[in-house]
Design an enzyme around this catalytic site. Structure first.
Site, PDB file in Angstrom:
ATOM      1  N   LYS A  52      27.544  21.663 -38.757  1.00 19.24           N
ATOM      2  CA  LYS A  52      28.828  21.403 -38.640  1.00 19.24           C
ATOM      3  C   LYS A  52      29.179  20.912 -37.229  1.00 19.24           C
ATOM      4  O   LYS A  52      29.861  19.800 -36.838  1.00 19.24           O
ATOM      5  CB  LYS A  52      29.804  22.277 -39.142  1.00 19.24           C
ATOM      6  CG  LYS A  52      29.666  22.453 -40.533  1.00 19.24           C
ATOM      7  CD  LYS A  52      30.562  23.772 -41.187  1.00 19.24           C
ATOM      8  CE  LYS A  52      30.207  23.805 -42.708  1.00 19.24           C
ATOM      9  NZ  LYS A  52      30.763  24.976 -43.403  1.00 19.24           N
ATOM     10  N   GLN A  96      33.559  30.677 -42.173  1.00 19.50           N
ATOM     11  CA  GLN A  96      32.419  30.341 -42.706  1.00 19.50           C
ATOM     12  C   GLN A  96      32.226  31.752 -43.644  1.00 19.50           C
ATOM     13  O   GLN A  96      32.276  32.749 -43.367  1.00 19.50           O
ATOM     14  CB  GLN A  96      31.183  30.317 -41.911  1.00 19.50           C
ATOM     15  CG  GLN A  96      29.792  29.772 -42.429  1.00 19.50           C
ATOM     16  CD  GLN A  96      30.081  28.656 -43.082  1.00 19.50           C
ATOM     17  OE1 GLN A  96      30.443  27.678 -42.783  1.00 19.50           O
ATOM     18  NE2 GLN A  96      29.034  28.229 -44.129  1.00 19.50           N
ATOM     19  N   ASP A 119      38.904  23.154 -44.980  1.00 18.97           N
ATOM     20  CA  ASP A 119      37.890  23.633 -46.066  1.00 18.97           C
ATOM     21  C   ASP A 119      38.576  23.349 -47.564  1.00 18.97           C
ATOM     22  O   ASP A 119      37.950  23.162 -48.630  1.00 18.97           O
ATOM     23  CB  ASP A 119      37.520  24.930 -46.230  1.00 18.97           C
ATOM     24  CG  ASP A 119      36.127  25.099 -45.480  1.00 18.97           C
ATOM     25  OD1 ASP A 119      35.001  24.215 -45.469  1.00 18.97           O
ATOM     26  OD2 ASP A 119      35.935  26.375 -45.145  1.00 18.97           O
TER      27      ASP A 119
HETATM   28  N1  GUN Z   1      29.729  28.777 -47.213  1.00 15.16           N
HETATM   29  C1  GUN Z   1      29.177  28.001 -48.024  1.00 15.16           C
HETATM   30  N2  GUN Z   1      29.653  26.834 -47.920  1.00 15.16           N
HETATM   31  C2  GUN Z   1      30.830  27.029 -47.352  1.00 15.16           C
HETATM   32  C3  GUN Z   1      31.886  25.950 -47.084  1.00 15.16           C
HETATM   33  O1  GUN Z   1      32.084  24.785 -47.452  1.00 15.16           O
HETATM   34  N3  GUN Z   1      32.865  26.304 -46.297  1.00 15.16           N
HETATM   35  C4  GUN Z   1      33.144  27.796 -45.784  1.00 15.16           C
HETATM   36  N4  GUN Z   1      33.935  28.109 -45.131  1.00 15.16           N
HETATM   37  N5  GUN Z   1      32.032  28.762 -46.157  1.00 15.16           N
HETATM   38  C5  GUN Z   1      30.947  28.225 -46.806  1.00 15.16           C
END
Ligand code: GUN
Length: 293
Positions: A52, A96, A119
């Site tokens: 990211k 996350q 998200d």
């Molecule tokens: N863990 C796995 N995929 C994601 C996601 O898209 N966002 C977040 N915050 N955690 C994750």
């Protein structure tokens, strides 16, 4: 059969986003700013957050990772979230997942200001998306919709069968594709682990979306000739003799299904690359105040 090349589309959208960021800067504005909270040292989470950060740099966003040890308490984490909610310099942020067991993930999600929830996990965003209001749509369903749109795949009146009823993939994609307009206007069936005679449903699918997390579950006899198959699965399996010693498998037996399809996603390189792009799109929308004004 045509491959739905998620990597190519993701690269294309990143170029579009980067050009918007340039315009913002040229007009005296500041680049969109995304913050990621990372708790602990889970290997997969470290990798995702790294991807990211890299994607943010590629399009010219400002990004920052706030790292905390596993020992952080729920109260302390909620305080950090409040600070980000109140920080006008931060357009959007994510926490996350997964979080350590002593922290209630749902409580954390609901503590995020929906205006900064890039998200799309907050119930306000989920609810708004469900009734067709502007919202931050979560990464995987948004990536699927983007892939369908960029390949101009017809959806009106088509029967879309979704395998899997998760809150982050099955339910939202079923909802989006049943909404009015394009890509949408589908007749949608959701199947899951308690659906008897799955094949009876899957063989009637014009568009088959598979999000079960079961490697190579969908076989050729389950797919209608000419179907569009979108595979969301990514299971890591041992692959002795390869450089890494493992490989990724989708939920679809690609080698036998592909020749029956009009379009199919590869795994990896299908929906996956578009999920990070969705986060970038949402962060850009947050910076431009497009969703909530
Ligand atoms: N863990 C796995 N995929 C994601 C996601 O898209 N966002 C977040 N915050 N955690 C994750």
């Amino acid at each position: 059969m045509e491959l739905l090349d998620g990597k190519r589309i993701a690269d294309q959208i990143k170029v579009e986003i980067a050009s918007e960021v340039e315009t913002i800067k040229r007009n005296g504005g500041t680049p969109p700013h995304l913050v990621a909270i990372l708790v602990g040292h889970d290997g997969a989470s470290e990798t995702y957050v790294g991807h990211k950060e890299k994607a943010c740099a590629q399009v010219g966003f400002k990004s920052q990772v706030l790292r905390f040890e596993d020992s952080i308490t729920e109260v302390q984490l909620l305080e950090k979230i409040q600070k980000l909610n109140n920080n006008p310099d931060v357009d959007g942020f994510i926490v996350q997942m997964p979080l350590p067991k002593h922290i209630d993930e749902q409580k954390v999600i609901e503590a995020i200001d929906p205006k900064k929830d890039v998200d799309g996990f907050h119930p306000v965003n989920v609810g708004r998306m469900n009734i067709g209001l502007p919202a931050y749509v979560s990464a995987t369903p948004d990536g699927i919709v983007e892939l369908i749109r960029r390949y101009n795949i017809p959806t009106a009146g088509k029967h879309c069968v979704v395998l899997g009823r998760s809150n982050i993939v099955g339910r939202p994609i079923a909802n989006l594709l049943s909404q009015k307009g394009y890509p949408g206007d589908c007749t949608v069936t959701i199947c899951h682990s308690r659906t008897p005679n799955l094949k009876e449903f899957t063989t009637t699918a014009d568009i088959l979306i598979v999000a079960l997390g079961k490697a190579e579950f969908v076989t050729a006899e389950m797919v209608k000739e000419g179907a569009v198959v979108i595979d969301v699965g990514i299971t890591r399996v041992e692959a002795p003799g390869t450089k890494l010693g493992w490989k990724l498998l989708g939920d679809v037996k690609f080698n036998e299904v592909a020749s029956k399809c009009s379009y199919i996603t590869p795994v990896p390189g299908g929906v996956g690359p578009l999920t990070i792009v969705s986060l970038l799109k949402n962060t850009l929308k947050a910076a431009k105040k497009e969703v909530y004004g």
